[in-house]
Write an enzyme that holds these catalytic residues in place. Sequence first.
Site, short mmCIF file in Angstrom:
data_model
loop_
_atom_site.label_atom_id
_atom_site.label_comp_id
_atom_site.label_asym_id
_atom_site.label_seq_id
_atom_site.Cartn_x
_atom_site.Cartn_y
_atom_site.Cartn_z
N TYR A 197 14.86 -2.00 16.51
CA TYR A 197 13.94 -2.52 14.49
C TYR A 197 15.45 -2.74 14.00
O TYR A 197 15.35 -4.26 13.57
CB TYR A 197 14.43 -1.31 14.21
N SER A 238 0.69 -0.90 0.02
CA SER A 238 -0.05 -0.04 -0.10
C SER A 238 1.04 1.35 -0.33
O SER A 238 0.34 2.37 -0.05
CB SER A 238 -0.73 -0.11 0.92
N GLU A 240 -6.39 1.25 -2.26
CA GLU A 240 -7.33 0.83 -3.01
C GLU A 240 -7.48 1.77 -3.86
O GLU A 240 -7.02 1.97 -5.20
CB GLU A 240 -9.37 1.24 -2.33
N1 LIG Z 1 12.29 2.91 4.32
C1 LIG Z 1 13.61 2.71 4.82
O1 LIG Z 1 14.69 3.58 4.97
C2 LIG Z 1 14.28 1.17 4.72
C3 LIG Z 1 15.26 1.36 4.95
C4 LIG Z 1 15.89 -0.94 4.84
C5 LIG Z 1 15.35 -0.72 4.73
N2 LIG Z 1 13.14 -0.66 4.64
C6 LIG Z 1 12.04 -1.97 4.50
O2 LIG Z 1 11.60 -2.01 3.62
C7 LIG Z 1 10.63 -2.29 4.48
C8 LIG Z 1 9.01 -1.52 3.41
O3 LIG Z 1 9.65 -0.07 4.22
P1 LIG Z 1 9.31 1.41 3.65
O4 LIG Z 1 10.03 1.87 3.52
O5 LIG Z 1 8.19 0.58 2.03
O6 LIG Z 1 7.85 1.42 4.65
P2 LIG Z 1 6.65 2.39 4.47
O7 LIG Z 1 6.36 3.46 3.38
O8 LIG Z 1 6.00 2.87 5.58
O9 LIG Z 1 5.85 0.88 3.62
C9 LIG Z 1 5.39 0.16 4.56
C10 LIG Z 1 3.93 -0.92 4.02
O10 LIG Z 1 4.61 -1.81 5.02
C11 LIG Z 1 3.50 -2.12 5.23
N3 LIG Z 1 2.96 -2.69 6.77
C12 LIG Z 1 3.42 -1.96 7.74
N4 LIG Z 1 3.02 -2.94 9.04
C13 LIG Z 1 1.67 -4.07 8.38
C14 LIG Z 1 1.50 -5.02 8.31
N5 LIG Z 1 1.54 -5.62 10.34
N6 LIG Z 1 0.93 -6.09 7.84
C15 LIG Z 1 0.71 -5.64 6.40
N7 LIG Z 1 0.93 -4.68 6.02
C16 LIG Z 1 2.17 -3.86 7.17
C17 LIG Z 1 2.24 -1.17 5.19
O11 LIG Z 1 0.95 -1.06 5.06
P3 LIG Z 1 -0.39 -0.25 5.80
O12 LIG Z 1 -0.43 0.85 6.82
O13 LIG Z 1 -1.41 -0.25 5.26
O14 LIG Z 1 -0.96 -1.48 6.57
C18 LIG Z 1 3.06 -0.15 3.29
O15 LIG Z 1 2.43 -0.23 2.33
C19 LIG Z 1 10.17 -2.58 5.58
O16 LIG Z 1 10.84 -4.24 5.66
C20 LIG Z 1 11.32 -1.49 6.19
O17 LIG Z 1 12.32 -2.44 7.53
C21 LIG Z 1 13.24 0.34 5.06
#
Ligand SMILES: NC(=O)c1ccc[n+]([C@@H]2O[C@H](COP(=O)([O-])OP(=O)(O)OC[C@H]3O[C@@H](n4cnc5c(N)ncnc54)[C@H](OP(=O)(O)O)[C@@H]3O)[C@@H](O)[C@H]2O)c1
Length: 262
Positions: A168, A25, A54
């Site tokens: 984390y 999402s 959606e």
């Molecule tokens: N952004 C960074 O700097 C970074 C760096 C290293 C690694 N990562 C990793 O990359 C992955 C994605 O992060 P992102 O940066 O895209 O974060 P984001 O923009 O906050 O998106 C996180 C996504 O995960 C979903 N989500 C969170 N908790 C959930 C749950 N309990 N069940 C189902 N869906 C869930 C959220 O959707 P809903 O809120 O709709 O549930 C959203 O779609 C994560 O695993 C994060 O640890 C991110």
Amino acid sequence: MSSGDQVAQGMQRWAGKVALVTGASDGIGRAIAIRLLKCGMKIIGCGRRIEALEKLKADIGGLGDLTIMQCDVSKEEQVLAMFANIKEKFGKIDVCINNAGLGRDASILSGKSEDWQLMLDTNVMGVLRVTREATSLMKAGSIAEGHIININSLSGHRLVPNPSGHVYTATKFALTAITNGIRVELLTQWPDFKCRVSQISPGLVETPFIKHHVGEEKATQLFQQLKALEAEDLAEAVVYQLGSPPHVQIQDVLLRSIEQTA
Ligand SMILES: NC(=O)c1ccc[n+]([C@@H]2O[C@H](COP(=O)([O-])OP(=O)(O)OC[C@H]3O[C@@H](n4cnc5c(N)ncnc54)[C@H](OP(=O)(O)O)[C@@H]3O)[C@@H](O)[C@H]2O)c1
């Protein structure tokens, strides 16, 4: 043939195949879902916020075959219900991308237990549950080739310099162990089942993740200070892993913005 051509050719074998992307999402998961739709894959995108899913569906228009499912991966019953739906609708999945994850500002010495629990339930328990159900459905669906890709972090490899990120980091170190554990269990328990297992470990990516982790103000400052990776960079790494030849297992891809020091 250049390696780019090889990957593009390799992606052709995934056209029409079914991929689950958790956390589709927003952020990285959304970019991965869109990229794989462009490659002709059937995508199941899940997340907690149905309105955000959606919006993704509306935004992509007629781009491809996207099914959205509301599912909180930290809740056992919701994961089981999602897989029952997937089984009924598709009878199998070919690819599972464990991307859903979050961070909270919570150190070891002074963090709140509920913040630790939320990170563990989502980043560790969520991946375990989804992987168990996904591999079981892959096997039941008699697929020719499977692929599990876990979205990890540089924090799965080193301690972040800020104590507020230590818990984390612990969840992402756990994910490194889980990724390797999945690979070994598949090889030893189901030796005839062809399923590659990979992870991608990015540094800072410009998505809403940082805002949820450290607050809007600090996140804005951070992205003003350095050019971070973009969600689409991660989607390209997914395509690189998927599109490599079937005998090649890209175990990990570490990505860091050229401006990121720690
Ligand atoms: N952004 C960074 O700097 C970074 C760096 C290293 C690694 N990562 C990793 O990359 C992955 C994605 O992060 P992102 O940066 O895209 O974060 P984001 O923009 O906050 O998106 C996180 C996504 O995960 C979903 N989500 C969170 N908790 C959930 C749950 N309990 N069940 C189902 N869906 C869930 C959220 O959707 P809903 O809120 O709709 O549930 C959203 O779609 C994560 O695993 C994060 O640890 C991110």
